[in-house]
Write a protein that holds these residues in place. Sequence first.
Motif, PDB file in Angstrom:
ATOM      1  N   LYS A  78      -0.344   6.605   2.467  1.00 60.55           N
ATOM      2  CA  LYS A  78       0.041   6.702   3.880  1.00 60.55           C
ATOM      3  C   LYS A  78      -0.707   5.689   4.734  1.00 60.55           C
ATOM      4  O   LYS A  78      -0.436   5.562   5.932  1.00 60.55           O
ATOM      5  CB  LYS A  78      -0.201   8.114   4.377  1.00 60.55           C
ATOM      6  CG  LYS A  78       0.784   9.068   3.702  1.00 60.55           C
ATOM      7  CD  LYS A  78       1.073  10.300   4.496  1.00 60.55           C
ATOM      8  CE  LYS A  78       2.289  10.996   3.914  1.00 60.55           C
ATOM      9  NZ  LYS A  78       1.988  12.299   3.384  1.00 60.55           N
ATOM     10  N   ALA A  79      -1.653   4.960   4.125  1.00 60.60           N
ATOM     11  CA  ALA A  79      -2.347   3.923   4.898  1.00 60.60           C
ATOM     12  C   ALA A  79      -1.352   2.869   5.374  1.00 60.60           C
ATOM     13  O   ALA A  79      -1.470   2.360   6.491  1.00 60.60           O
ATOM     14  CB  ALA A  79      -3.439   3.284   4.053  1.00 60.60           C
ATOM     15  N   GLY A  80      -0.364   2.579   4.532  1.00 61.25           N
ATOM     16  CA  GLY A  80       0.658   1.604   4.936  1.00 61.25           C
ATOM     17  C   GLY A  80       1.461   2.118   6.113  1.00 61.25           C
ATOM     18  O   GLY A  80       1.779   1.381   7.052  1.00 61.25           O
ATOM     19  N   ILE A  81       1.802   3.411   6.066  1.00 60.67           N
ATOM     20  CA  ILE A  81       2.517   4.036   7.183  1.00 60.67           C
ATOM     21  C   ILE A  81       1.672   3.932   8.444  1.00 60.67           C
ATOM     22  O   ILE A  81       2.151   3.569   9.525  1.00 60.67           O
ATOM     23  CB  ILE A  81       2.761   5.538   6.879  1.00 60.67           C
ATOM     24  CG1 ILE A  81       3.496   5.699   5.570  1.00 60.67           C
ATOM     25  CG2 ILE A  81       3.460   6.204   8.039  1.00 60.67           C
ATOM     26  CD1 ILE A  81       4.957   5.561   5.650  1.00 60.67           C
ATOM     27  N   LYS A  86       0.827  -1.202   0.000  1.00 60.83           N
ATOM     28  CA  LYS A  86       0.000   0.000   0.000  1.00 60.83           C
ATOM     29  C   LYS A  86       0.860   1.249   0.000  1.00 60.83           C
ATOM     30  O   LYS A  86       0.530   2.237  -0.651  1.00 60.83           O
ATOM     31  CB  LYS A  86      -0.877  -0.026   1.245  1.00 60.83           C
ATOM     32  CG  LYS A  86      -2.053   0.912   1.192  1.00 60.83           C
ATOM     33  CD  LYS A  86      -3.031   0.478   0.147  1.00 60.83           C
ATOM     34  CE  LYS A  86      -4.452   0.609   0.598  1.00 60.83           C
ATOM     35  NZ  LYS A  86      -5.345  -0.047  -0.344  1.00 60.83           N
ATOM     36  N   SER A  87       1.951   1.228   0.744  1.00 57.17           N
ATOM     37  CA  SER A  87       2.780   2.424   0.832  1.00 57.17           C
ATOM     38  C   SER A  87       3.875   2.439  -0.203  1.00 57.17           C
ATOM     39  O   SER A  87       4.848   3.177  -0.064  1.00 57.17           O
ATOM     40  CB  SER A  87       3.396   2.535   2.220  1.00 57.17           C
ATOM     41  OG  SER A  87       2.504   3.186   3.069  1.00 57.17           O
ATOM     42  N   ALA A  88       3.732   1.613  -1.242  1.00 58.19           N
ATOM     43  CA  ALA A  88       4.646   1.653  -2.381  1.00 58.19           C
ATOM     44  C   ALA A  88       6.098   1.523  -1.964  1.00 58.19           C
ATOM     45  O   ALA A  88       6.955   2.288  -2.390  1.00 58.19           O
ATOM     46  CB  ALA A  88       4.434   2.947  -3.186  1.00 58.19           C
ATOM     47  N   GLY A 134       9.503   5.916   2.047  1.00 60.38           N
ATOM     48  CA  GLY A 134      10.570   5.074   2.577  1.00 60.38           C
ATOM     49  C   GLY A 134      11.223   5.718   3.782  1.00 60.38           C
ATOM     50  O   GLY A 134      11.521   5.058   4.786  1.00 60.38           O
ATOM     51  N   LEU A 135      11.399   7.045   3.692  1.00 62.70           N
ATOM     52  CA  LEU A 135      12.006   7.789   4.810  1.00 62.70           C
ATOM     53  C   LEU A 135      11.160   7.628   6.071  1.00 62.70           C
ATOM     54  O   LEU A 135      11.677   7.268   7.150  1.00 62.70           O
ATOM     55  CB  LEU A 135      12.117   9.258   4.410  1.00 62.70           C
ATOM     56  CG  LEU A 135      12.859  10.238   5.313  1.00 62.70           C
ATOM     57  CD1 LEU A 135      13.375  11.372   4.469  1.00 62.70           C
ATOM     58  CD2 LEU A 135      11.980  10.791   6.402  1.00 62.70           C
ATOM     59  N   ILE A 136       9.847   7.852   5.930  1.00 62.56           N
ATOM     60  CA  ILE A 136       8.978   7.752   7.106  1.00 62.56           C
ATOM     61  C   ILE A 136       8.993   6.317   7.640  1.00 62.56           C
ATOM     62  O   ILE A 136       9.055   6.081   8.852  1.00 62.56           O
ATOM     63  CB  ILE A 136       7.546   8.182   6.742  1.00 62.56           C
ATOM     64  CG1 ILE A 136       7.551   9.616   6.210  1.00 62.56           C
ATOM     65  CG2 ILE A 136       6.624   8.062   7.936  1.00 62.56           C
ATOM     66  CD1 ILE A 136       6.226  10.075   5.675  1.00 62.56           C
ATOM     67  N   MET A 137       8.975   5.369   6.716  1.00 61.10           N
ATOM     68  CA  MET A 137       8.981   3.966   7.103  1.00 61.10           C
ATOM     69  C   MET A 137      10.234   3.639   7.913  1.00 61.10           C
ATOM     70  O   MET A 137      10.166   2.979   8.954  1.00 61.10           O
ATOM     71  CB  MET A 137       8.922   3.132   5.830  1.00 61.10           C
ATOM     72  CG  MET A 137       8.376   1.736   5.985  1.00 61.10           C
ATOM     73  SD  MET A 137       6.724   1.694   6.654  1.00 61.10           S
ATOM     74  CE  MET A 137       5.739   1.362   5.241  1.00 61.10           C
ATOM     75  N   SER A 138      11.399   4.098   7.428  1.00 64.21           N
ATOM     76  CA  SER A 138      12.639   3.767   8.136  1.00 64.21           C
ATOM     77  C   SER A 138      12.642   4.396   9.528  1.00 64.21           C
ATOM     78  O   SER A 138      13.144   3.796  10.485  1.00 64.21           O
ATOM     79  CB  SER A 138      13.850   4.236   7.333  1.00 64.21           C
ATOM     80  OG  SER A 138      13.860   5.635   7.255  1.00 64.21           O
TER      81      SER A 138
END
Lengths: 140, 804
Positions: B253-256, B222-224, B310-314
């Motif tokens: 941002k649903a994945g986030i 979802k968050s690509a 990716g930044l937010i995910m990390s």
Amino acid sequence: MKTNDVIIQFTAKIVFFIIFFFSIHIFLAGHYTPGGGFVGGLLTSSAVVLLVLAFDLNTVRKVLPINYTYLTAIGLLLAFATAAFPMFLGKPFFTHFFDYFDLPLLGKQSLHTAMLFDSGVYLVVVGVTMTIIQTIGEDE
Amino acid sequence: MLQVLYIFIPMLAAIFVPFLYKSIKNVHTGWFVLAVPATLAIIYASYIPKVADGEVFLEELPWIPSLDISIVSYIDGLSLLFSLLITGIGSLVVLYSIFYLDKHKEKLHNFYVYLLLFMTAMLGVVQSDHLITLYFFWELTSISSFLLIGYWYNRDASRLGALKSMMITVGGGLMMLGGFILLYLMGGTYSIRELIVMAPDLVEHPLFTWSLVLILLGAFTKSAQFPFYIWLPDAMEAPTPVSAYLHSATMVKAGIYLVARFTPIFAASELWVWLVTGVGILTLFWGSFFAVKQTDLKGILAFSTVSQLGLIMSLLGASAIAFHGNGATDTIKFAAFAAIFHLINHATFKGSLFMIAGIVDHETGTRDIRKLGGLMSIMPISFTVAAIGGLSMAGLPPFNGFLSKEMFLTAMLALQNFEFSGFETWGALFPIIAWVASIFTFIYSFYFVFRTFTGKYTPEKLPHKPHEAPFGMLISPMILAALVVTIFFIPNLVGDTFVKPAVQAIQPFLYDSPQDVDIHVSAWHGEITPELLMTIGIVIVGTLLFVALPKWQGIYQKFPRALTLNNVYDKIMLGLDVGLNRVSRLYMTGSMRHYLLYMFSSIAVIVLGSLFVKNAFSISFQDTAPIRPYEIILVVVLVIGTAITILAKSRLTAIIGLGAVGYTVALFFVIFNAPDLALTQLVIETISVALFLLAFYHLPKLGKREERMRFQLNRAIVSIAVGVMVTLLALSAQSQKLIPTISKYYEETVYSKAGGGNIVNVILVDYRGFDTLFEITVLAIAGMAILAMIKLRMNRKGKSHENK
């Protein structure tokens, strides 16, 4: 159609109303005696089919200018709405309510939300059968 | 009650959109739609003060209580923040779309219905505290975004992009459902709150890792995230307001959100930390590197979104280390703060940039950066907004992107200091990758802004003569750009009201209330910090590389197409298409006889087999009623009718024979005290005979094509087997009554519970209302299908007549 079908046309007009009112009666009686939305709907459509056989599709369309696809949609919506409505009162999906009421003219009668759902069924059945008959009959 | 209802307000409003569109022609439908997200934004804004104090709001609406499924709206810091983004950015996007989409040329009713549907889906995702309803809304976002991306459905690229996004996100969603079910098996509850409480016990469970991986697959698709990001660039075929909304502020941002929400459950696992942080930082680098390759304005932004996600995910992955205690210092705690803070910042600057890309497209007719240039003097307001957004994206002061980027660098620097699961050795990689990726971020931000607005103005390459966009179209990006600057100057106000409650929701074990989150954002720490030096490095190297861009941009062309992920996706899709086609051709012969043969033989095998295995052949004739003479007569009539139907030489005779069979069955119903069934059967027979007669005229004559049927052994076997099966089934069902019939229950309760007298009808509308509901739905669908089939064929015929 043939030209000498005066008798069948005249009879059909009268019989149509008989069947139609009988179907309404059957539909309303459904909760306590044999009947209900399914049969009622089928009977109503058979009454219309009788007209179609006696006259022809275009004449019937002029007399009863009903868009049967809309009828189907309305029926489905009504059925879903009746089922979903109790959720807004905090009750589970498909909770039915019933009670007795004193109505003017009719006296003491029982009213059910199941009846609303059943009218949805009725409308869908009429809508779908008539849609099918109309489209197949028209396909020439 | 109300809180759950808010989620559904957009969906309910969507019902009225087509009517408004059709009846009120001279007002843009968007103006009516605008009221929906705006009202909701105000409603959610009223929650802010209480949520900032640490209050949570919970409301439950039972949906299917017997399966423990209900719609639970849970508003805490995290879900409130997302709800505000969805409704707030949603309002701006609707406002922008009013000027972007022409009310005469576009199918606005479709557009706004999809958009409102999407809004409900998103609100449902972020507020659901119930795993199953969360999944339900999650897939609803996939479906509604499919409709939105494919809005211009007569373009091939739109359809393919929509399909691609749906294949990938729905596929991931299914994985996630698997993870949810595993969670339910482990914890015995669907409630996320309750699962969080029992998180320490779950870690030991053998299914834990599986559910972790499956849920992460859902979030990553979802968050690509790498390697699933490939759908996002193709999703840019959507109208720009959609891109600005779905692909900057909400859906991706649903994945986030999912990762943030499940952090308290899974953070105790080292695998979680490594996967989320690793995939995040890889995506950050990959996206920023390939953004420079793009020539389409929205393409650049798409890759930039991939990279920023990716930044937010990390950062979220890094924040999970805080749950491990050992060596987790205060520095890492604010990774969560940085993630949420950057999420807000990203929504503001990326939203405005997408809108600017749309404006440029709208006013010049192209988004190809190679044709654009020198628009600064013609579109000064757009340029200003683009510069603010772009510089914020590049991480420069005085814009909000600078603050969150500094915090990101701090968190990445801190990663190498942990004695935890290999971070002491591999952790050093993180700041290096982050730094390199930030340089590319800097380059593509400048590339986007300055290639479009400065340089040589080449009007001959542009389809339209450009001019500044109408004011209405500029309002939304200007508001967002103003936010970008405002947040820089008052970061702590945003931090205290929005970020801290969200952080407390992500790390509930560390903080009791939002006020305990002890983080103060400041642009200047009063000393030269390592991250400041890194930023200076980024600016210097980035500027040099940007100036030298024409010299090295050619390296992207050297990348072989065969090695790209898009190629892999295409190959998989093509392989599936061809392979499955081949399989279906094996049994889809187009012959009705074959289909019937398959169906009947498999039913016979299954039923006879199970009768044999269960040893259900013991047949007793004890309870059977005596056979009365008129029943024998009816059976004889039935057999004769059937024989006539099959053997008749003319179709009319066959129809009459069939009618006779039907009416006889109805008579059987009458004899066996089933008036309801008899009534229905009679009416159905009448109507179907009438239908046959209507169709009769068009059917070919039977006699002409008569041919001698060869005797075929396999068909004889199947028919005999089916006959034997039905007889045996009826007899053994009659002989073995292990449990009392249910009719007693109905007899007793039909009046007291359902207030009715006719059991059959009460079963239809009440006891088994669900059945009936879906039955009439199927009926309606069948009716529509027949209508579509015959009407479409007629239309095609009509057209071919015209062509002649």
